[in-house]
Every structure is written in structure tokens, then in C-alpha cells.
Design a protein around this motif. Structure first.
Motif, PDB file in Angstrom:
ATOM      1  N   ARG A   1     -24.104  -7.398  -7.435  1.00  0.00           N
ATOM      2  CA  ARG A   1     -23.970  -8.397  -6.377  1.00  0.00           C
ATOM      3  C   ARG A   1     -25.298  -8.570  -5.665  1.00  0.00           C
ATOM      4  O   ARG A   1     -26.035  -7.618  -5.462  1.00  0.00           O
ATOM      5  N   GLN A   2     -25.599  -9.780  -5.285  1.00  0.00           N
ATOM      6  CA  GLN A   2     -26.832 -10.066  -4.578  1.00  0.00           C
ATOM      7  C   GLN A   2     -26.615  -9.870  -3.080  1.00  0.00           C
ATOM      8  O   GLN A   2     -25.561 -10.219  -2.551  1.00  0.00           O
ATOM      9  N   VAL A   3     -27.595  -9.324  -2.416  1.00  0.00           N
ATOM     10  CA  VAL A   3     -27.526  -9.182  -0.965  1.00  0.00           C
ATOM     11  C   VAL A   3     -27.930 -10.518  -0.342  1.00  0.00           C
ATOM     12  O   VAL A   3     -29.047 -10.979  -0.570  1.00  0.00           O
ATOM     13  N   PRO A   4     -27.047 -11.138   0.425  1.00  0.00           N
ATOM     14  CA  PRO A   4     -27.459 -12.379   1.076  1.00  0.00           C
ATOM     15  C   PRO A   4     -28.662 -12.120   1.989  1.00  0.00           C
ATOM     16  O   PRO A   4     -28.737 -11.100   2.669  1.00  0.00           O
ATOM     17  N   ASP A   5     -29.586 -13.061   1.996  1.00  0.00           N
ATOM     18  CA  ASP A   5     -30.838 -12.875   2.746  1.00  0.00           C
ATOM     19  C   ASP A   5     -30.601 -12.564   4.216  1.00  0.00           C
ATOM     20  O   ASP A   5     -31.357 -11.827   4.831  1.00  0.00           O
ATOM     21  N   TRP A   6     -29.550 -13.162   4.792  1.00  0.00           N
ATOM     22  CA  TRP A   6     -29.400 -13.078   6.242  1.00  0.00           C
ATOM     23  C   TRP A   6     -28.934 -11.704   6.700  1.00  0.00           C
ATOM     24  O   TRP A   6     -29.071 -11.363   7.867  1.00  0.00           O
ATOM     25  N   ILE A   7     -28.412 -10.873   5.794  1.00  0.00           N
ATOM     26  CA  ILE A   7     -27.873  -9.585   6.244  1.00  0.00           C
ATOM     27  C   ILE A   7     -28.984  -8.578   6.566  1.00  0.00           C
ATOM     28  O   ILE A   7     -29.051  -8.073   7.688  1.00  0.00           O
ATOM     29  N   PRO A   8     -29.916  -8.289   5.623  1.00  0.00           N
ATOM     30  CA  PRO A   8     -30.959  -7.328   5.999  1.00  0.00           C
ATOM     31  C   PRO A   8     -31.859  -7.833   7.101  1.00  0.00           C
ATOM     32  O   PRO A   8     -32.473  -7.047   7.829  1.00  0.00           O
ATOM     33  N   ALA A   9     -31.933  -9.160   7.252  1.00  0.00           N
ATOM     34  CA  ALA A   9     -32.832  -9.733   8.264  1.00  0.00           C
ATOM     35  C   ALA A   9     -32.105 -10.000   9.570  1.00  0.00           C
ATOM     36  O   ALA A   9     -32.585 -10.760  10.401  1.00  0.00           O
ATOM     37  N   PHE A  10     -30.947  -9.371   9.754  1.00  0.00           N
ATOM     38  CA  PHE A  10     -30.130  -9.685  10.928  1.00  0.00           C
ATOM     39  C   PHE A  10     -30.968  -9.489  12.192  1.00  0.00           C
ATOM     40  O   PHE A  10     -31.388  -8.381  12.511  1.00  0.00           O
ATOM     41  N   PRO A  11     -31.235 -10.549  12.921  1.00  0.00           N
ATOM     42  CA  PRO A  11     -32.202 -10.458  14.018  1.00  0.00           C
ATOM     43  C   PRO A  11     -31.552 -10.202  15.381  1.00  0.00           C
ATOM     44  O   PRO A  11     -30.367 -10.467  15.572  1.00  0.00           O
ATOM     45  N   VAL A  12     -32.359  -9.712  16.301  1.00  0.00           N
ATOM     46  CA  VAL A  12     -31.971  -9.766  17.707  1.00  0.00           C
ATOM     47  C   VAL A  12     -32.547 -11.064  18.252  1.00  0.00           C
ATOM     48  O   VAL A  12     -33.756 -11.291  18.163  1.00  0.00           O
ATOM     49  N   LEU A  13     -31.698 -11.906  18.790  1.00  0.00           N
ATOM     50  CA  LEU A  13     -32.182 -13.187  19.283  1.00  0.00           C
ATOM     51  C   LEU A  13     -32.355 -13.140  20.796  1.00  0.00           C
ATOM     52  O   LEU A  13     -31.565 -12.538  21.513  1.00  0.00           O
ATOM     53  N   ALA A  14     -33.389 -13.783  21.261  1.00  0.00           N
ATOM     54  CA  ALA A  14     -33.763 -13.720  22.675  1.00  0.00           C
ATOM     55  C   ALA A  14     -32.743 -14.435  23.550  1.00  0.00           C
ATOM     56  O   ALA A  14     -32.054 -15.352  23.102  1.00  0.00           O
ATOM     57  N   PRO A  15     -32.647 -14.030  24.826  1.00  0.00           N
ATOM     58  CA  PRO A  15     -31.675 -14.642  25.729  1.00  0.00           C
ATOM     59  C   PRO A  15     -31.872 -16.140  25.885  1.00  0.00           C
ATOM     60  O   PRO A  15     -30.919 -16.866  26.165  1.00  0.00           O
ATOM     61  N   ASP A  16     -33.103 -16.598  25.744  1.00  0.00           N
ATOM     62  CA  ASP A  16     -33.346 -18.013  25.991  1.00  0.00           C
ATOM     63  C   ASP A  16     -33.255 -18.848  24.714  1.00  0.00           C
ATOM     64  O   ASP A  16     -33.673 -19.990  24.683  1.00  0.00           O
ATOM     65  N   SER A  17     -32.710 -18.253  23.676  1.00  0.00           N
ATOM     66  CA  SER A  17     -32.604 -19.028  22.438  1.00  0.00           C
ATOM     67  C   SER A  17     -31.557 -20.127  22.616  1.00  0.00           C
ATOM     68  O   SER A  17     -30.682 -20.049  23.467  1.00  0.00           O
ATOM     69  N   ALA A  18     -31.658 -21.131  21.794  1.00  0.00           N
ATOM     70  CA  ALA A  18     -30.648 -22.193  21.776  1.00  0.00           C
ATOM     71  C   ALA A  18     -29.400 -21.651  21.094  1.00  0.00           C
ATOM     72  O   ALA A  18     -29.188 -20.439  21.047  1.00  0.00           O
ATOM     73  N   ASP A  19     -28.561 -22.545  20.598  1.00  0.00           N
ATOM     74  CA  ASP A  19     -27.361 -22.071  19.913  1.00  0.00           C
ATOM     75  C   ASP A  19     -27.729 -20.989  18.894  1.00  0.00           C
ATOM     76  O   ASP A  19     -28.700 -21.132  18.141  1.00  0.00           O
ATOM     77  N   LEU A  20     -26.945 -19.921  18.900  1.00  0.00           N
ATOM     78  CA  LEU A  20     -27.181 -18.866  17.918  1.00  0.00           C
ATOM     79  C   LEU A  20     -26.923 -19.415  16.516  1.00  0.00           C
ATOM     80  O   LEU A  20     -26.032 -20.252  16.331  1.00  0.00           O
ATOM     81  N   PRO A  21     -27.661 -18.960  15.537  1.00  0.00           N
ATOM     82  CA  PRO A  21     -27.476 -19.506  14.189  1.00  0.00           C
ATOM     83  C   PRO A  21     -26.154 -19.043  13.580  1.00  0.00           C
ATOM     84  O   PRO A  21     -25.660 -17.956  13.913  1.00  0.00           O
ATOM     85  N   PRO A  22     -25.571 -19.852  12.712  1.00  0.00           N
ATOM     86  CA  PRO A  22     -24.370 -19.387  12.008  1.00  0.00           C
ATOM     87  C   PRO A  22     -24.708 -18.193  11.122  1.00  0.00           C
ATOM     88  O   PRO A  22     -25.861 -18.026  10.708  1.00  0.00           O
ATOM     89  N   HIS A  23     -23.691 -17.366  10.850  1.00  0.00           N
ATOM     90  CA  HIS A  23     -23.920 -16.253   9.925  1.00  0.00           C
ATOM     91  C   HIS A  23     -24.333 -16.796   8.562  1.00  0.00           C
ATOM     92  O   HIS A  23     -25.235 -16.294   7.919  1.00  0.00           O
ATOM     93  N   HIS A  24     -23.631 -17.807   8.114  1.00  0.00           N
ATOM     94  CA  HIS A  24     -24.021 -18.556   6.919  1.00  0.00           C
ATOM     95  C   HIS A  24     -23.240 -19.874   6.950  1.00  0.00           C
ATOM     96  O   HIS A  24     -22.292 -20.031   7.739  1.00  0.00           O
ATOM     97  N   ASP A  25     -23.610 -20.799   6.102  1.00  0.00           N
ATOM     98  CA  ASP A  25     -23.090 -22.169   6.199  1.00  0.00           C
ATOM     99  C   ASP A  25     -21.580 -22.275   6.050  1.00  0.00           C
ATOM    100  O   ASP A  25     -20.969 -23.211   6.573  1.00  0.00           O
ATOM    101  N   HIS A  26     -20.972 -21.334   5.309  1.00  0.00           N
ATOM    102  CA  HIS A  26     -19.541 -21.473   5.013  1.00  0.00           C
ATOM    103  C   HIS A  26     -18.679 -20.475   5.777  1.00  0.00           C
ATOM    104  O   HIS A  26     -17.481 -20.370   5.509  1.00  0.00           O
ATOM    105  N   CYS A  27     -19.258 -19.767   6.714  1.00  0.00           N
ATOM    106  CA  CYS A  27     -18.488 -18.805   7.508  1.00  0.00           C
ATOM    107  C   CYS A  27     -17.300 -19.517   8.166  1.00  0.00           C
ATOM    108  O   CYS A  27     -17.455 -20.580   8.772  1.00  0.00           O
ATOM    109  N   LEU A  28     -16.118 -18.934   8.045  1.00  0.00           N
ATOM    110  CA  LEU A  28     -14.918 -19.555   8.615  1.00  0.00           C
ATOM    111  C   LEU A  28     -15.061 -19.780  10.112  1.00  0.00           C
ATOM    112  O   LEU A  28     -14.567 -20.762  10.659  1.00  0.00           O
ATOM    113  N   GLY A  29     -15.712 -18.869  10.780  1.00  0.00           N
ATOM    114  CA  GLY A  29     -15.815 -18.988  12.226  1.00  0.00           C
ATOM    115  C   GLY A  29     -16.911 -19.921  12.700  1.00  0.00           C
ATOM    116  O   GLY A  29     -16.727 -20.661  13.680  1.00  0.00           O
ATOM    117  N   CYS A  30     -18.063 -19.891  12.015  1.00  0.00           N
ATOM    118  CA  CYS A  30     -19.231 -20.597  12.566  1.00  0.00           C
ATOM    119  C   CYS A  30     -19.976 -21.470  11.563  1.00  0.00           C
ATOM    120  O   CYS A  30     -20.941 -22.145  11.945  1.00  0.00           O
TER     121      CYS A  30
END
Ligand SMILES: CCCCCCCCCC(=O)SCCNC(=O)CCNC(=O)[C@H](O)C(C)(C)COP(=O)(O)OP(=O)(O)OC[C@H]1O[C@@H](n2cnc3c(N)ncnc32)[C@H](O)[C@@H]1OP(=O)(O)O
Length: 178
Positions: free
Chosen positions: A14-43
């Protein structure tokens, strides 16, 4: 090949999706937080069946403005409790952007204090109540437009490493096994 002949098929790694190892801490002043991935049921913005939740970081944790719609109906005009749980679970998942480590839901508890109506604006808030090693104790609320809290939730998320997303067949460890 008979029914009992062992298969010689070797599963593809299985391939590791890019966004998992790079899971970032986003700054308080960021705009909308990014979706986990494009097809996530929640976001995920590309999931037509999903909630496409948008959340922002704030001084306490994260918050979101959200409306449930006719896709989420339970009793007439009222959001299905499972749909509400999905959105709260997702909000906790987005709260992980304040932690910067991947984690998954181990326990989710919800008090539905009053019905959540369809096509009605609500404000959702989530924060980290406490951390104990891998254990993230999380809390959330849903408020109506009179700032009355109508739903509360608590969750235990456990941080995981990237292997969690590669090994899906591990038997669960549970104290409830008969
Ligand atoms: C960053 C990725 C974001 C992805 C999108 C987010 C979407 C929203 C979030 C989700 O929906 S995640 C999907 C739903 N959740 C899952 O699929 C998780 C399924 N469960 C598992 O895979 C495993 O149970 C899990 C990896 C979470 C934990 O397995 P472990 O074997 O690593 O943990 P273990 O059972 O040893 O428990 C670890 C600790 O937690 C404690 N613990 C477990 N359950 C507890 C409980 N209910 N209350 C209190 N403590 C608890 C447990 O006692 C222990 O404490 P100690 O370390 O002090 O010994």
C-alpha cells in the motif's frame, strides 16, 4: 486451483498518502484548514455525499459554521444523529492540525441535547481538553444561532504512526472479548 490451494498472489504494497507523514501544525491565523484529502467524507471537497466541512483554527482550538441539508435527514426536518456524529468526528479530525500528528478516533460520545434542524446555521467548536502521551482527550460543542449549546461531544483520539494507515487487518485489542 482447488478451493484449498494456497493463493500465490502477493498483495501490492500500500502506498502512504503524501498528506499523512507531512501532517502539519497549522498556524492560528491560517485560513480554512485544508481537507484531509479530496474525498474525505467529512471534509473532502470532491465528495458529493460528504459534509465538506470547513474549519478554522482559533485561540482555543477550531471552529466551523455548518448547515445540515436534506441528504442528512433523520426524522423529518431534523438531522440524523449519525450525520451529526460524522461531522463532530470530522471536526476532531481537523483539530489534529493544532497537534501536528496523525491520530484516530478510539472513543466518541455525544449528548444530543436538542434536535439539529436541517438548513439551519450552527457553530461548532472543538478543543483539546488534555493530552496524556498518545491519548488526546477532546471536547466539542454545537451551538445554535442564539449561542445555546445543543450538542456536546467528547472523544478519545490516539496518535498513530504512518503504519496505521498501511495495516488494516490487525485484530483489534479489546478488553470486551468474551
Ligand atoms: C490524521 C488522520 C485523519 C484522518 C481523517 C480523520 C477522520 C476523523 C477521525 C476518524 O474517523 S478516524 C477513523 C475511525 N477510527 C478508527 O478507525 C480507529 C480504529 N481503532 C484502532 O485502529 C486502534 O484501536 C487504535 C490505533 C486507535 C489504538 O490501538 P492501539 O493498540 O495502538 O492502542 P491500545 O488499545 O493499546 O490503547 C492505547 C492506550 O489508550 C487507552 N485506551 C484505549 N481506549 C480507551 C478508552 N476508551 N478510554 C480510556 N483509555 C483508553 C489504553 O488503555 C492504552 O493506554 P496505555 O497506553 O496507558 O496503556
Amino acid at each position: 486451483m482447488t478451493e484449498n490451494t494456497p493463493s500465490t498472489h502477493t498483495p501490492e504494497p500500500r502506498q502512504v498518502p503524501d498528506w499523512i507523514p507531512a501532517f502539519p501544525v497549522l498556524a492560528p491565523d491560517s485560513a480554512d484548514l485544508p481537507p484531509h484529502h479530496d474525498h474525505c467524507l467529512g471534509c473532502g471537497p470532491a465528495n458529493p455525499h460528504g459534509h465538506q466541512l470547513r474549519a478554522r483554527r482559533d485561540a482555543h482550538g477550531v471552529h466551523a459554521h455548518h448547515r445540515f441539508d436534506s441528504r442528512h435527514v433523520g426524522a423529518p426536518a431534523i438531522a440524523h444523529g449519525g450525520a451529526v456524529a460524522t461531522v463532530l468526528d470530522e471536526l476532531f479530525g481537523l483539530l489534529l492540525y493544532t497537534v501536528g500528528e496523525p491520530a484516530v478516533t478510539r472513543h466518541l460520545a455525544i449528548d444530543y441535547l436538542a434536535p439539529i434542524l436541517l438548513d439551519t446555521p450552527y457553530t461548532l467548536r472543538a478543543h483539546i481538553h488534555a493530552r496524556d502521551g498518545r491519548k488526546l482527550h477532546l471536547q466539542a460543542t454545537i451551538e445554535n444561532d442564539h449561542a445555546h449549546v445543543i450538542t456536546t461531544a467528547t472523544a478519545l483520539f490516539l496518535t498513530v504512526d504512518v503504519n496505521h494507515f498501511l495495516t488494516h487487518n490487525t485484530p483489534p485489542h479489546t478488553d470486551n472479548t468474551p
